[in-house]
Scaffold this active site. Structure first.
Site, PDB file in Angstrom:
ATOM      1  N   ASP A  56      -5.871  -1.655  77.297  1.00  0.00           N
ATOM      2  CA  ASP A  56      -6.029  -1.058  78.632  1.00  0.00           C
ATOM      3  C   ASP A  56      -7.407  -1.366  79.207  1.00  0.00           C
ATOM      4  O   ASP A  56      -7.542  -1.698  80.391  1.00  0.00           O
ATOM      5  CB  ASP A  56      -5.844   0.463  78.573  1.00  0.00           C
ATOM      6  CG  ASP A  56      -4.384   0.847  78.472  1.00  0.00           C
ATOM      7  OD1 ASP A  56      -3.553  -0.050  78.272  1.00  0.00           O
ATOM      8  OD2 ASP A  56      -4.082   2.050  78.602  1.00  0.00           O
ATOM      9  N   GLY A  65      -2.222   2.423  82.577  1.00  0.00           N
ATOM     10  CA  GLY A  65      -3.637   2.328  82.228  1.00  0.00           C
ATOM     11  C   GLY A  65      -4.546   3.139  83.134  1.00  0.00           C
ATOM     12  O   GLY A  65      -5.705   2.774  83.338  1.00  0.00           O
ATOM     13  N   SER A  66      -4.034   4.257  83.674  1.00  0.00           N
ATOM     14  CA  SER A  66      -4.835   4.997  84.664  1.00  0.00           C
ATOM     15  C   SER A  66      -6.152   5.494  84.083  1.00  0.00           C
ATOM     16  O   SER A  66      -7.183   5.441  84.757  1.00  0.00           O
ATOM     17  CB  SER A  66      -4.043   6.165  85.253  1.00  0.00           C
ATOM     18  OG  SER A  66      -3.731   7.096  84.257  1.00  0.00           O
ATOM     19  N   PRO A  77      -0.377   5.827  89.301  1.00  0.00           N
ATOM     20  CA  PRO A  77       0.173   7.104  88.858  1.00  0.00           C
ATOM     21  C   PRO A  77      -0.425   7.499  87.504  1.00  0.00           C
ATOM     22  O   PRO A  77      -0.514   6.665  86.608  1.00  0.00           O
ATOM     23  CB  PRO A  77       1.675   6.859  88.763  1.00  0.00           C
ATOM     24  CG  PRO A  77       1.881   5.396  88.870  1.00  0.00           C
ATOM     25  CD  PRO A  77       0.632   4.774  89.420  1.00  0.00           C
ATOM     26  N   ALA A 128      -8.056   4.225  81.697  1.00  0.00           N
ATOM     27  CA  ALA A 128      -9.015   3.114  81.592  1.00  0.00           C
ATOM     28  C   ALA A 128      -9.468   2.666  82.978  1.00  0.00           C
ATOM     29  O   ALA A 128     -10.644   2.367  83.197  1.00  0.00           O
ATOM     30  CB  ALA A 128      -8.380   1.939  80.838  1.00  0.00           C
TER      31      ALA A 128
HETATM   32  O1  PMV Z   1       0.095   4.373  78.307  1.00  0.00           O
HETATM   33  P1  PMV Z   1      -0.998   3.363  78.481  1.00  0.00           P
HETATM   34  O2  PMV Z   1      -1.044   2.738  79.830  1.00  0.00           O
HETATM   35  O3  PMV Z   1      -2.341   3.916  78.106  1.00  0.00           O
HETATM   36  O4  PMV Z   1      -0.701   2.165  77.437  1.00  0.00           O
HETATM   37  C1  PMV Z   1      -0.771   2.415  76.038  1.00  0.00           C
HETATM   38  C2  PMV Z   1      -0.495   1.177  75.232  1.00  0.00           C
HETATM   39  C3  PMV Z   1      -0.365   1.433  73.708  1.00  0.00           C
HETATM   40  O5  PMV Z   1      -0.088   0.175  73.103  1.00  0.00           O
HETATM   41  C4  PMV Z   1       0.786   2.379  73.399  1.00  0.00           C
HETATM   42  C5  PMV Z   1      -1.636   2.016  73.112  1.00  0.00           C
HETATM   43  C6  PMV Z   1      -2.805   1.043  73.064  1.00  0.00           C
HETATM   44  O6  PMV Z   1      -3.923   1.529  72.878  1.00  0.00           O
HETATM   45  O7  PMV Z   1      -2.610  -0.176  73.164  1.00  0.00           O
END
Ligand code: PMV
Length: 315
Positions: free
Chosen positions: A151, A106-107, A100, A109
């Site tokens: 990510d 991490g979509s 999603p 990345a």
């Molecule tokens: O929302 P996501 O899946 O991109 O995860 C972000 C994680 C954070 O710690 C908030 C940011 C990061 O770069 O680590």
């Protein structure tokens, strides 16, 4: 010259941050695991026109006219072609996804990882892990502003990590007999904005917010010990404490708070948001499959749009 009559494929999985999001940006540790229940598939194939054509959920058409929203993907393609020394065009990149979008899995990345893999496969070039990571991080800087690199590490790798920014990867064995219930609020998260808002809060209240970030880091270290001792009850308690700090950092949301409360009322050992927050997904912990199913039912009842049950540790 290589004859490009074949097709290139690339795959990447989503990821779950168990503990440590946001604090990881400031050098604190995080514990994260690949989440193969959701994945991205990318396919590169030759076309007659000498353009790069994109076909994904958000856009179909020439790369040159792709929307701003896809700048991380555009970066991944351009930087890969530069490394591959393949300025010539004439291919179509198709992306399908069950990750999603913008839900803390991490979509962005994962899209970059699958795309880079597909391009290297299409041009029949070997892809070193370090090159994949570097290219993914370049795309992530566009998507997130100031990413921790977590990510990129998780979606390009295949093992759980105890991750510290700018340090060599430390795989962690999740020998915990427990179940994670993952639930999507259905609300788009806002990682870039949430990361920027935490940075602004830290600047305006350095002592108070700095302490909260360090406390989050300490909870991650304690969680590592709880996992090593196979103590899900302790881990659940740390998850609840982490969620409270994430609320204080303003990165939770009413929808997450509601689902966290529903999970805890249904008997979860702990529950917290995962990823950037402000929407997106949460994770809850249970020791048995039947407890996990009960929590899952409560989450659906409370409005979760998608749920997954994931068994950690030995099968
Ligand atoms: O929302 P996501 O899946 O991109 O995860 C972000 C994680 C954070 O710690 C908030 C940011 C990061 O770069 O680590």
């Amino acid at each position: 010259m290589t004859k490009l009559d074949s097709v290139g494929y690339g795959v990447a999985t989503g990821k779950i941050i168990l503990m440590g999001e946001h604090a990881v940006v400031y050098g604190e540790p995080a514990i994260a695991l690949p989440f193969p229940a959701v994945r991205i598939n990318a396919k590169v194939e030759k076309i007659a026109q000498s353009i790069v054509e994109l076909d994904c959920y958000f856009y179909q058409g020439p790369l040159t006219e792709a929307p701003q929203q896809l700048t991380n993907l555009i970066t991944a393609i351009k930087e890969s072609l530069a490394v591959l020394q393949q300025p010539q065009q004439g291919f179509k990149l198709s992306i399908t996804s069950t990750v999603p979008a913008e839900r803390g899995m991490g979509s962005s990345a994962a899209v970059a990882v699958a795309t880079i893999r597909a391009l290297f496969s299409y041009f029949k070039q070997p892809l070193a892990d370090s090159v994949l990571l570097e290219l993914t991080n370049q795309a992530e800087k566009i998507a997130h502003g100031n990413p921790s690199g977590l990510d990129a590490a998780m979606t390009s790798g295949s093992v759980p990590l105890y991750y510290v920014k700018n340090q060599p990867f430390a795989p962690i064995s999740l020998n915990l007999k427990a179940y994670l219930i993952v639930a999507d609020t259905g609300i788009t998260g806002q990682t870039k904005k949430a990361v920027a808002d935490v940075a602004a809060l830290l600047e305006s209240h350095p002592q108070e917010i700095g302490d909260k970030i360090v406390t989050l880091g300490n909870l991650v270290k304690q969680s590592k010990h709880a996992i090593e001792k196979n103590n899900p009850v302790l881990l659940g308690g740390y998850m609840n404490q982490a969620q409270q700090i994430l609320v204080d950092l303003t990165v939770s949301s009413p929808e997450i708070d509601l689902l966290v409360a529903a999970a805890n009322q249904a008997g979860a050992l702990g529950a917290k948001l995962t990823g950037g927050g402000r929407g997106g997904c949460l994770v809850a912990l249970a020791t048995t499959k039947s407890a996990a199913e009960q929590i899952e039912a409560a989450l659906i009842e409370a409005g979760a749009t998608i749920t997954w049950i994931y068994q950690i540790g030995e099968k």
